[in-house]
Design a protein around this motif. Structure first.
Motif, short mmCIF file in Angstrom:
data_model
loop_
_atom_site.label_atom_id
_atom_site.label_comp_id
_atom_site.label_asym_id
_atom_site.label_seq_id
_atom_site.Cartn_x
_atom_site.Cartn_y
_atom_site.Cartn_z
N UNK A 68 75.74 41.54 -67.59
CA UNK A 68 74.81 41.29 -66.51
C UNK A 68 75.23 40.06 -65.70
N UNK A 69 75.71 39.04 -66.37
CA UNK A 69 76.20 37.85 -65.67
C UNK A 69 77.38 38.20 -64.77
N UNK A 70 78.35 38.94 -65.31
CA UNK A 70 79.53 39.32 -64.53
C UNK A 70 79.13 40.23 -63.37
N UNK A 71 78.18 41.13 -63.61
CA UNK A 71 77.74 42.04 -62.55
C UNK A 71 77.24 41.27 -61.33
N UNK A 72 76.47 40.24 -61.57
CA UNK A 72 75.96 39.44 -60.45
C UNK A 72 77.05 38.56 -59.84
N UNK A 73 77.80 37.85 -60.66
CA UNK A 73 78.82 36.94 -60.13
C UNK A 73 79.87 37.68 -59.31
N UNK A 74 80.29 38.85 -59.78
CA UNK A 74 81.41 39.56 -59.14
C UNK A 74 81.06 40.06 -57.75
N UNK A 75 79.78 40.02 -57.37
CA UNK A 75 79.41 40.38 -56.00
C UNK A 75 79.78 39.27 -55.01
N UNK A 76 80.02 38.06 -55.52
CA UNK A 76 80.20 36.92 -54.63
C UNK A 76 81.49 36.14 -54.88
#
Length: 375
Positions: A54-62
């Motif tokens: 979940x952390x990577x999912x959000x970070x990888x958008x930016x």
């Protein structure tokens, strides 16, 4: 008879124009290490990799996410989990390296930047502190090598601070969670973590020497000393569970509303110190309180649950949440302070069993400043 010449000491990073940037300055990438040390989450390891997804999912958008894995088998397992949650793998880089634990905030390097340089490749470097597992655990050999490996991979200049103490020269022990900066010359730290005889990182090294090290290597010439950390923090007082800069003149600090709670008075003392503090230019800080969640317990032991352990990424702030009514207040407070970023809660009740959450597990790699920029 001629006397031998004494070599001039090498210039410090600060003398060369480097500084530790604030976390909200532009990132090249975020570094994390994939969880594997099951003993950190006794009996509850299963959900933890999915929290990381979940952390990577959000970070990888930016921004790019660099994930440290110990080999192909771990990489393939992580890839499968990320694909299951539709993570854009073009935004993810896997880096092979062994780790003892995964708290890269503490075992990883402190990146520094230079706002003016002859070449763009000269504008980012790193400080390689010695890591000794919070002066508490014996297994830290692999973790201590991480900054050197990253410096080689990224082609960055690396500094290893040393201090003269008791007639000997030794490397300075420091962790990223022990300090927080505004990028302009001010730094937050606690006396409990860096000056106490308990879990002493640098025995015999006094306050003034540490302040000189921060000035020389991070260009942080103004140290604001808080008192002690929260109950349950096995680092013995990391500041990233207490107080954080959110812009160059504003600090958030956690406060406990229940007078009977053991955190109440220590956090009030930290609040008083911040209200009396001045920044590097002699100006008062804006101090904004954050709530504390109700105690999070496991086997009758209190865990270091704190909303201050958020992570600031490009256009995003990730905030640990604890299934608590105070979650909403913390998220709203931070959303007001970061109007140009998404503020997203990450469920951290399972994660905090490892005695750390979002800031503890991440390490930002700053982008090279544009020529002529400043903090």
């Amino acid at each position: 008879m001629s006397t031998p010449e004494t070599a001039a000491p090498a210039p410090t990073p600060a003398q060369l124009g480097y500084r530790m940037p604030a976390e909200w300055e532009p990132h090249e990438a975020t570094w994390i290490a994939w969880p594997h040390h099951r003993e950190d989450w006794p009996g509850k390891f299963g959900p933890v990799p999915w929290v990381y997804v979940e952390i990577v999912r959000h970070l990888s958008r930016f921004e790019r996410v660099n994930i440290v894995v110990d080999g192909r088998r771990m990489r393939d397992g992580v890839t499968e989990k990320l694909e299951a949650h539709s993570v854009d793998l073009k935004q993810v880089t896997f880096v092979k390296a062994r780790t003892d634990r995964v708290w890269l905030r503490d075992s990883g390097p402190t990146f520094i930047v230079k706002d003016k340089g002859q070449e763009e490749g000269d504008r980012v470097g790193l400080v390689d502190w010695r890591f000794n597992a919070w002066a508490k655990y014996d297994d830290h050999r692999h973790d201590n090598r991480i900054p050197r490996r990253l410096a080689r991979r990224l082609g960055l200049k690396r500094w290893t601070p040393r201090v003269e103490c008791e007639g000997a020269s030794r490397r300075v022990v420091m962790e990223g969670g022990a300090i927080d900066v505004n990028g302009r010359g001010s730094l937050l730290a606690t006396e409990e973590c860096l000056l106490s005889d308990v879990q002493a990182r640098n025995p015999g090294v006094d306050r003034l020497t540490l302040e000189r090290i921060f000035a020389d290597y991070l260009a942080a010439r103004n140290v604001i000393w808080l008192n002690q950390g929260i109950v349950g923090d096995d680092t013995h007082g990391h500041v990233d569970d207490l107080a954080r800069f959110v812009d160059s003149t504003t600090v958030v600090t956690v406060v406990e509303s229940k007078v009977s709670d053991p955190n109440y008075e220590p956090l009030q003392e930290n609040l008083r110190r911040l209200q009396e503090a001045r920044d590097q230019d002699g100006q008062a800080l804006r101090v904004v309180p954050l709530p504390m969640p109700a105690p999070v317990l496991f086997d009758n032991e209190r865990l270091p649950a704190s909303y201050a352990n958020f992570y600031i990424a490009n256009s995003l702030v990730l905030v640990p949440t604890f299934n608590d009514p105070a979650d909403r207040e913390a998220l709203n407070t931070l959303a007001a302070l970061f109007p140009d970023r998404e503020v997203v809660g990450i469920h951290a009740v399972d994660l905090v069993l490892g005695l750390g959450t979002l800031h503890c597990l991440s390490q930002q790699q700053p982008a090279a400043p544009a020529e002529g920029s400043s903090s």
